[in-house]
Design an enzyme around this catalytic site. Structure first.
Site: not given
Ligand SMILES: [Zn+2]
Length: 120
Positions: A44-45, A48, A55
Site C-alpha cells: 500500500e501507499n 491510496y 497478484e
Molecule cells: Zn488486485
C-alpha cells in the site's frame, strides 16, 4: 505442488504485506511451468491509488525473473482478485486461479474469472 500447498504458500507470504492503511494482508503464489513458485504481497501507499495488489507484485517479480505470459499454471490468492488483477491474470495467460472468498476456496479458469476478454 497441490493447489492447497500453493494456497498455503500464499497464506504464509501474506504476512509480509505492507498494508498499514487497510490492515488487509493479501498474498499470491504463482506456480510456473518449470515448478518454481513466484510470490507477491500487496504493497500500500499513503496515496491510496498507488498501492499494488499481491497478484501484480507477483507477476512483476515473475517478469523480472524472466518468465512471461503462458509460463504460469496456477495463481493462488488469499482473497478474490479485483477487476484489475483479473485483467493481469488474463494477460499472463494463467491456466487456473485458486482463491479464498469468504469461507470458501474457489477455483476458476481465467475465461471464467474474466469472460469475453478483448480480442484484436
Ligand atoms: Zn488486485
Amino acid at each position: 505442488m497441490t493447489d492447497q500447498e500453493l494456497l498455503e504458500r500464499a497464506d504464509t507470504i501474506a504476512g509480509r504485506a505492507y498494508a498499514p492503511y487497510s490492515g488487509f494482508h493479501v498474498g499470491c503464489a504463482v506456480l510456473c511451468r518449470d515448478g518454481e513458485v513466484v510470490e507477491g504481497v500487496n504493497v500500500e501507499n499513503g496515496a491510496y491509488p498507488l498501492g499494488v495488489c499481491a497478484e501484480r507484485a507477483a507477476f512483476s517479480c515473475a517478469i523480472v525473473a524472466g518468465y512471461g505470459p503462458g509460463d504460469f499454471v496456477v495463481a493462488a490468492i488469499t482473497a478474490s482478485p479485483c477487476g484489475g488483477c483479473r485483467q493481469w491474470l488474463a494477460e499472463m495467460r494463467v491456466e487456473r486461479v485458486v482463491f479464498r472468498n469468504g469461507g470458501r476456496v474457489v477455483e476458476m479458469t481465467v475465461d471464467e474469472i474474466l469472460p469475453e476478454q478483448f480480442e484484436l
